[in-house]
Scaffold this active site. Structure first.
Site, PDB file in Angstrom:
ATOM      1  CG  ASN A  13     -32.857 -10.411   4.161  1.00  8.36           C
ATOM      2  OD1 ASN A  13     -34.052 -10.421   4.460  1.00  8.36           O
ATOM      3  ND2 ASN A  13     -32.043 -11.432   4.391  1.00  8.36           N
ATOM      4  CE  LYS A  15     -30.787 -11.039   7.734  1.00  5.98           C
ATOM      5  NZ  LYS A  15     -29.602 -11.584   8.364  1.00  5.98           N
ATOM      6  CG  HIS A 102     -30.734 -15.659   4.165  1.00  8.91           C
ATOM      7  ND1 HIS A 102     -30.358 -15.963   5.453  1.00  8.91           N
ATOM      8  CD2 HIS A 102     -30.225 -14.432   3.896  1.00  8.91           C
ATOM      9  CE1 HIS A 102     -29.651 -14.949   5.937  1.00  8.91           C
ATOM     10  NE2 HIS A 102     -29.551 -14.010   5.018  1.00  8.91           N
ATOM     11  CD  GLU A 104     -30.663 -14.946   8.997  1.00 12.54           C
ATOM     12  OE1 GLU A 104     -31.703 -14.419   8.552  1.00 12.54           O
ATOM     13  OE2 GLU A 104     -29.649 -14.288   9.319  1.00 12.54           O
ATOM     14  CD  GLU A 176     -26.192 -13.005   2.606  1.00 16.89           C
ATOM     15  OE1 GLU A 176     -26.255 -11.792   2.774  1.00 16.89           O
ATOM     16  OE2 GLU A 176     -27.017 -13.796   3.074  1.00 16.89           O
ATOM     17  N   GLY A 182     -24.570 -10.822  10.404  1.00 15.10           N
ATOM     18  CA  GLY A 182     -25.024 -10.261  11.678  1.00 15.10           C
ATOM     19  C   GLY A 182     -23.986 -10.302  12.786  1.00 15.10           C
ATOM     20  CB  SER A 222     -21.000  -7.675   8.975  1.00 13.32           C
ATOM     21  OG  SER A 222     -21.550  -8.566   9.931  1.00 13.32           O
TER      22      SER A 222
HETATM   23  P1  PGA Z   1     -26.205  -8.614   7.838  1.00  9.31           P
HETATM   24  O1  PGA Z   1     -27.130  -9.699   7.084  1.00  9.31           O
HETATM   25  O2  PGA Z   1     -25.960  -7.497   6.878  1.00  9.31           O
HETATM   26  O3  PGA Z   1     -27.027  -8.182   9.043  1.00  9.31           O
HETATM   27  O4  PGA Z   1     -24.953  -9.313   8.234  1.00  9.31           O
HETATM   28  C1  PGA Z   1     -26.915 -10.029   5.746  1.00  9.31           C
HETATM   29  C2  PGA Z   1     -27.910 -11.075   5.317  1.00  9.31           C
HETATM   30  O5  PGA Z   1     -28.229 -11.971   6.104  1.00  9.31           O
HETATM   31  O6  PGA Z   1     -28.427 -11.032   4.193  1.00  9.31           O
END
Ligand code: PGA
Length: 260
Positions: A13, A15, A102, A104, A176, A182, A222
């Site tokens: 992803n 983003k 997601h 976000e 998640e 992140g 992460s």
């Molecule tokens: P990350 O993000 O691996 O940077 O923690 C995962 C995600 O948001 O899909």
């Protein structure tokens, strides 16, 4: 395929990162490291909308086995929805997967469970596999495993409302935990496995064990080459949804190789 008959799935992803020029370079770097004999894991790149066509061009030119996915979609087929992108548009540009719900999108764009459900239906009608993200915030996790799990299962049930049993077996769910995205902090493999088992059990009751056994459940938050080996042996975790580490071709391919 893993021991459970499911093909592991690794999804990058990206983003809101990479202009088109940068996206092409990253896709080429990943394609160069991705050999044709990596057939036992399915690998998907999800760049921003504006990069989809160019990244698809790289993958087609390379005859790569890498697949293309989007990070979001709108549920209508066409019409006066300024700024929105339809499932048909995604399909034509080469997408076979699309992330929905997601955390976000839920946090910054107000996406609700009902929106996620509409998107899932629209994607399935267009022949695109939805990757449905679910996960609890830190407060719920701190309140206890039971509270966290019941919140997650509510998200899953809401996302799947109105789907027939066969459709459920084709979708992907990504667990998640919001506090792991992140942040450099992962759920423990045992926590992620327990949530995956709970999701599969809930779906087994809803749409039959045969279908629930086929559905793939990913862990995200992460994931890095340094910690992925802890998650691979977990029998109900079928791959990863990767944010930060998917922007580094070598790290992303190393993550994928852990599941080969
Ligand atoms: P990350 O993000 O691996 O940077 O923690 C995962 C995600 O948001 O899909």
């Amino acid at each position: 395929m893993n021991g459970n008959g499911r093909t592991p799935l690794i999804v990058g992803n990206w983003k809101m990162n990479k202009t088109t020029g940068q996206a092409v370079v990253l896709a080429q770097d990943i394609a160069n490291l991705h050999y044709r004999d990596y057939k036992t894991v399915e690998t998907v790149l999800c760049p921003p909308f504006v990069d989809l066509k160019s990244v698809n061009g790289v993958l087609e030119y390379d005859r790569s086995a890498l697949r293309l996915g989007a990070q979001d979609v709108f549920w209508e087929i066409s019409g006066a929805y300024t700024g929105a992108i339809s499932p048909e548009m995604l399909r034509e540009v080469g997408c076979s997967y699309c992330i929905v719900g997601h955390s976000e999108r839920r946090a910054y764009f107000g996406e609700t469970d009902a929106d996620v459900n509409r998107k899932v239906h629209a994607l399935l009608r267009a022949g695109i596999v939805p990757i449905i993200c679910v996960g609890e915030g830190l407060e719920l996790r701190d309140a206890g495993d039971r509270q966290a799990e019941s919140f997650i299962l509510e998200q899953v049930e809401a996302a799947l409302e109105g789907l027939n049993d066969r459709d459920v077996s084709t979708i992907v769910i990504a667990y998640e935990p919001i506090w792991a995205i992140g942040t450099g902090r992962t759920a423990t493999p045992e926590q992620a496995q327990a949530v995956s088992v709970a999701i599969r059990a809930c779906l087994g009751e809803r749409c039959g064990w045969e279908n629930a056994r086929k559905l793939r459940i990913l862990y995200g938050g992460s994931l890095k080459p340094e910690n992925v080996a802890l998650f691979v042996p977990m029998p109900d975790i079928d791959g990863g949804l990767i944010g930060g580490a998917s922007l580094d071709a070598r790290a992303f391919i190393d993550l994928m190789k852990a599941w080969l």
